[in-house]
Design an enzyme around this catalytic site. Structure first.
Site, PDB file in Angstrom:
ATOM      1  CB  SER A  36      -0.929   0.006   1.221  1.00  0.00           C
ATOM      2  OG  SER A  36      -1.834  -1.071   1.157  1.00  0.00           O
ATOM      3  CB  THR A  41      -3.469   4.212   1.898  1.00  0.00           C
ATOM      4  OG1 THR A  41      -3.259   2.928   1.297  1.00  0.00           O
ATOM      5  CG2 THR A  41      -4.288   5.086   0.964  1.00  0.00           C
TER       6      THR A  41
END
Length: 316
Positions: free
Chosen positions: A122, A159
């Protein structure tokens, strides 16, 4: 087994050493993106108006197979076969999936692979789509623009952190997770960067309280649980530091505080609803934790006050 592990390690080392030098330069990726856009514009007349607001919804793990399973389940819960069901996003007026039409020989498929790994994580993928630059696995952030952040993970997770932090390791949530040599070299943990790097992020909502408080400080919601205690070695209270730097700002805890806010009286909002990641929707405590949709609704109302528009990153 030992031979297999050795071969896998050798293969990884070889892949890491094969990253072309040009891919280490951010300008390489920016030039490639501009060429792709120019090629797309030559193919058709596109709406080139400038959007006032941008919301990026990221469903972590929502690949084609997961979305298909959700579509089937939705239909079967309505006593149908399932495959013919439509999700809300299937009914959007414009929908695309990972490909652009380009002249033969041109590679313009949106990809978020890591420069040193085919199966990405991510952190590297967030850096790719937020910054337009490919990066190594586990590294985050190569840009500096104010954003609103809403996530059901911890706000220092891979993220969301790509929107405001620069880190050689996605797991450096606080200085308590960093190795001594990184601290001695002057590296800053991600939670500290959240408070210091971009001071004008208007909205931050998610989990991750424990990385903001001194090591062993009791959590307000789980005071008896050691795993939820603060982790900071520098003994700083970053929530207080954030609040002190923003007089018109508000820190909120339980769900009821968030939903009862008078948003016209505040310019900045910080909400940390769990020590780590927030609970899955099926396990969520309706008394203490807001839903993702509730957090998004509050964030949009906050950000809409800016006449120039906003950018909001939403991760579930």
């Amino acid at each position: 087994m030992k031979v297999l592990l050795f071969l896998l390690l050798l293969a990884q080392l070889c892949l890491s050493s094969l990253v072309p030098e040009r891919e280490k330069d951010p300008e390489y990726w920016r030039r490639q993106a501009q060429e792709t856009l120019r090629a797309a514009l030559r193919l058709q007349r596109l709406n080139q108006n400038v959007a006032k607001n941008l919301i990026l919804f990221l469903g972590d793990g929502m690949g084609v197979s997961t979305v298909t399973a959700a579509r089937i389940l939705k239909g079967q819960l309505q006593n149908r076969k399932g495959e013919e069901s439509l999700l809300e996003m299937d009914q959007f007026p414009y929908v695309a999936l990972g490909a652009l039409r380009t002249p033969p020989g041109r590679d313009a498929h949106p990809k978020t692979y890591n420069t040193n790994a085919q199966v990405p994580d991510s952190a590297g993928t967030a850096t790719a789509y937020l910054c337009g630059v490919k990066a190594n696995e586990g590294t985050v952030g190569v840009r500096g623009k104010a954003v609103g952040i809403v996530t059901t993970t911890r706000v220092t997770h891979a993220t969301p952190s790509a929107a405001y932090a620069h880190s050689a390791n996605r797991d450096w949530y606080s200085d308590g997770e960093m190795p001594p040599d990184a601290l001695e070299g002057g590296c800053r943990d991600i939670a500290r960067q959240l408070v210091e790097n971009i001071p004008d992020i208007e909205v931050i909502l998610g989990g991750g309280r424990k990385y903001m408080f001194p090591k062993n400080a009791s959590d307000v919601e789980y005071p008896q649980e050691d795993k939820h205690r603060g982790t900071r070695l520098d003994r700083r209270d970053l929530v207080r530091a954030w609040h002190d730097a923003k007089p018109p700002g508000k820190c909120v805890g339980p769900r009821r505080e968030l939903l009862a806010l008078n948003l016209s009286r505040i310019d900045f909002l910080l909400g940390l609803f769990e020590p780590g990641d927030m609970m899955y929707e099926l396990d969520r405590d309706n008394e203490t934790d807001p839903s993702l949709s509730e957090m998004v609704a509050v964030a949009i109302k906050m950000l809409q006050k800016n006449p120039r528009g906003f950018f909001l990153l939403v991760e579930g």
